[in-house]
Design a protein around this motif. Sequence first.
Motif, PDB file in Angstrom:
ATOM      1  N   LEU A 176       1.176  16.429   0.479  1.00  0.00           N
ATOM      2  CA  LEU A 176       1.668  15.276  -0.265  1.00  0.00           C
ATOM      3  C   LEU A 176       3.180  15.096  -0.116  1.00  0.00           C
ATOM      4  O   LEU A 176       3.681  13.975  -0.253  1.00  0.00           O
ATOM      5  N   ASP A 177       3.913  16.164   0.160  1.00  0.00           N
ATOM      6  CA  ASP A 177       5.346  16.025   0.482  1.00  0.00           C
ATOM      7  C   ASP A 177       5.517  15.144   1.713  1.00  0.00           C
ATOM      8  O   ASP A 177       6.402  14.288   1.780  1.00  0.00           O
ATOM      9  N   VAL A 178       4.650  15.394   2.679  1.00  0.00           N
ATOM     10  CA  VAL A 178       4.706  14.668   3.949  1.00  0.00           C
ATOM     11  C   VAL A 178       4.253  13.218   3.762  1.00  0.00           C
ATOM     12  O   VAL A 178       4.884  12.285   4.275  1.00  0.00           O
ATOM     13  N   VAL A 179       3.162  13.032   3.021  1.00  0.00           N
ATOM     14  CA  VAL A 179       2.644  11.679   2.794  1.00  0.00           C
ATOM     15  C   VAL A 179       3.692  10.813   2.102  1.00  0.00           C
ATOM     16  O   VAL A 179       3.877   9.632   2.440  1.00  0.00           O
ATOM     17  N   ALA A 180       4.391  11.376   1.125  1.00  0.00           N
ATOM     18  CA  ALA A 180       5.418  10.614   0.412  1.00  0.00           C
ATOM     19  C   ALA A 180       6.518  10.154   1.362  1.00  0.00           C
ATOM     20  O   ALA A 180       7.000   9.016   1.270  1.00  0.00           O
ATOM     21  N   ALA A 236       0.830  -1.207   0.000  1.00  0.00           N
ATOM     22  CA  ALA A 236       0.000   0.000   0.000  1.00  0.00           C
ATOM     23  C   ALA A 236       0.864   1.256   0.000  1.00  0.00           C
ATOM     24  O   ALA A 236       0.580   2.223  -0.720  1.00  0.00           O
ATOM     25  N   ALA A 237       1.936   1.250   0.793  1.00  0.00           N
ATOM     26  CA  ALA A 237       2.831   2.413   0.846  1.00  0.00           C
ATOM     27  C   ALA A 237       3.492   2.655  -0.505  1.00  0.00           C
ATOM     28  O   ALA A 237       3.607   3.808  -0.959  1.00  0.00           O
ATOM     29  N   ALA A 238       3.911   1.582  -1.176  1.00  0.00           N
ATOM     30  CA  ALA A 238       4.544   1.725  -2.483  1.00  0.00           C
ATOM     31  C   ALA A 238       3.577   2.266  -3.518  1.00  0.00           C
ATOM     32  O   ALA A 238       3.936   3.120  -4.355  1.00  0.00           O
ATOM     33  N   VAL A 239       2.334   1.790  -3.481  1.00  0.00           N
ATOM     34  CA  VAL A 239       1.329   2.263  -4.435  1.00  0.00           C
ATOM     35  C   VAL A 239       1.030   3.744  -4.217  1.00  0.00           C
ATOM     36  O   VAL A 239       0.987   4.531  -5.173  1.00  0.00           O
ATOM     37  N   VAL A 240       0.836   4.124  -2.958  1.00  0.00           N
ATOM     38  CA  VAL A 240       0.559   5.539  -2.664  1.00  0.00           C
ATOM     39  C   VAL A 240       1.735   6.405  -3.087  1.00  0.00           C
ATOM     40  O   VAL A 240       1.554   7.475  -3.698  1.00  0.00           O
ATOM     41  N   LEU A 241       2.951   5.960  -2.794  1.00  0.00           N
ATOM     42  CA  LEU A 241       4.140   6.736  -3.163  1.00  0.00           C
ATOM     43  C   LEU A 241       4.235   6.889  -4.682  1.00  0.00           C
ATOM     44  O   LEU A 241       4.550   7.981  -5.183  1.00  0.00           O
ATOM     45  N   LEU A 242       3.952   5.819  -5.418  1.00  0.00           N
ATOM     46  CA  LEU A 242       4.020   5.881  -6.882  1.00  0.00           C
ATOM     47  C   LEU A 242       2.976   6.838  -7.435  1.00  0.00           C
ATOM     48  O   LEU A 242       3.275   7.681  -8.300  1.00  0.00           O
ATOM     49  N   VAL A 243       1.752   6.734  -6.948  1.00  0.00           N
ATOM     50  CA  VAL A 243       0.674   7.595  -7.439  1.00  0.00           C
ATOM     51  C   VAL A 243       0.973   9.058  -7.143  1.00  0.00           C
ATOM     52  O   VAL A 243       0.855   9.931  -8.026  1.00  0.00           O
ATOM     53  N   VAL A 244       1.377   9.347  -5.911  1.00  0.00           N
ATOM     54  CA  VAL A 244       1.653  10.735  -5.531  1.00  0.00           C
ATOM     55  C   VAL A 244       2.826  11.285  -6.338  1.00  0.00           C
ATOM     56  O   VAL A 244       2.790  12.429  -6.811  1.00  0.00           O
ATOM     57  N   SER A 245       3.864  10.477  -6.503  1.00  0.00           N
ATOM     58  CA  SER A 245       5.038  10.939  -7.247  1.00  0.00           C
ATOM     59  C   SER A 245       4.683  11.256  -8.697  1.00  0.00           C
ATOM     60  O   SER A 245       5.145  12.261  -9.264  1.00  0.00           O
ATOM     61  N   LEU A 246       3.865  10.414  -9.325  1.00  0.00           N
ATOM     62  CA  LEU A 246       3.437  10.676 -10.700  1.00  0.00           C
ATOM     63  C   LEU A 246       2.622  11.964 -10.789  1.00  0.00           C
ATOM     64  O   LEU A 246       2.780  12.746 -11.735  1.00  0.00           O
ATOM     65  N   GLN A 247       1.764  12.185  -9.803  1.00  0.00           N
ATOM     66  CA  GLN A 247       0.956  13.408  -9.785  1.00  0.00           C
ATOM     67  C   GLN A 247       1.827  14.654  -9.617  1.00  0.00           C
ATOM     68  O   GLN A 247       1.598  15.676 -10.261  1.00  0.00           O
ATOM     69  N   VAL A 248       2.822  14.555  -8.772  1.00  0.00           N
ATOM     70  CA  VAL A 248       3.740  15.688  -8.596  1.00  0.00           C
ATOM     71  C   VAL A 248       4.535  15.935  -9.868  1.00  0.00           C
ATOM     72  O   VAL A 248       4.755  17.086 -10.279  1.00  0.00           O
TER      73      VAL A 248
END
Length: 235
Positions: A187-191, A9-21
């Motif tokens: 989102l900086d923090v979430v990543a 779950a952490a990897a998926v969230v990190l990937l999605v957020v990074s792509l959005q950024v």
Amino acid sequence: MRSAAVPVAAAVVLLVVSLQVAVDGPLLGLDRWVRRAVHTARHDLPTKLPDGLGHVLSDLGSSVPAIPVLLLAGALAAWRWRRAGVGRWWLPLPVAALAAGAIPLLVVPAKSAFGRPGPLGDPLLPGQWGWYPSGHTATAAVSYGVAALLLARTMGPRAARGLTAGAAVLALGVGAGLVWSDFHWLLDVVASWCLAVLVLWPLDRWMPRPFDRPLDRRVPGPGAGGCQASGSSLR
């Protein structure tokens, strides 16, 4: 943190957020919405006490005090392992040192690659790192998380759970303080929370738990009919 679903779950969230950024996607609207909500709350509050608390929490994610706490926890865990006669008692020392060194290796290249401006909107100067992901959040989550992980292996289950919960509260508090103080986007923090999970989960699985093993019972001594200590099984 034992379930494999946690790092996935952490990897998926990190990937999605990074792509959005990276593409300035619509998810960044959440950052702007949260920032407006925080500004409204700060304006409406009759006291400045939360602002001071936000700065204090943010400072807990600095290299000092987070890294010294991590290294001290590693030394204390090694000392307690050595006193108990645990084999490889020195293991917490390099684990703490490597964790401290891994933080900039995880954060700095990403900051440079994404080059995201901060909430104040100031353009990045030549050679300046961006705001994504949050270095303070990563420093707090990894440092206090690894420190708790190491010390928890020298304690009973109840104390270990309390220590782990305390580290989690600290990591969440630092992130909240950064967002409240307008130092970082949400989102900086979430990543950085996701990065910390990806460090802590495999480490928690790999690190031995010597104090979870019971001591050997006393066994009769040869030819004496009595009992003698067989020694500790903590190896």
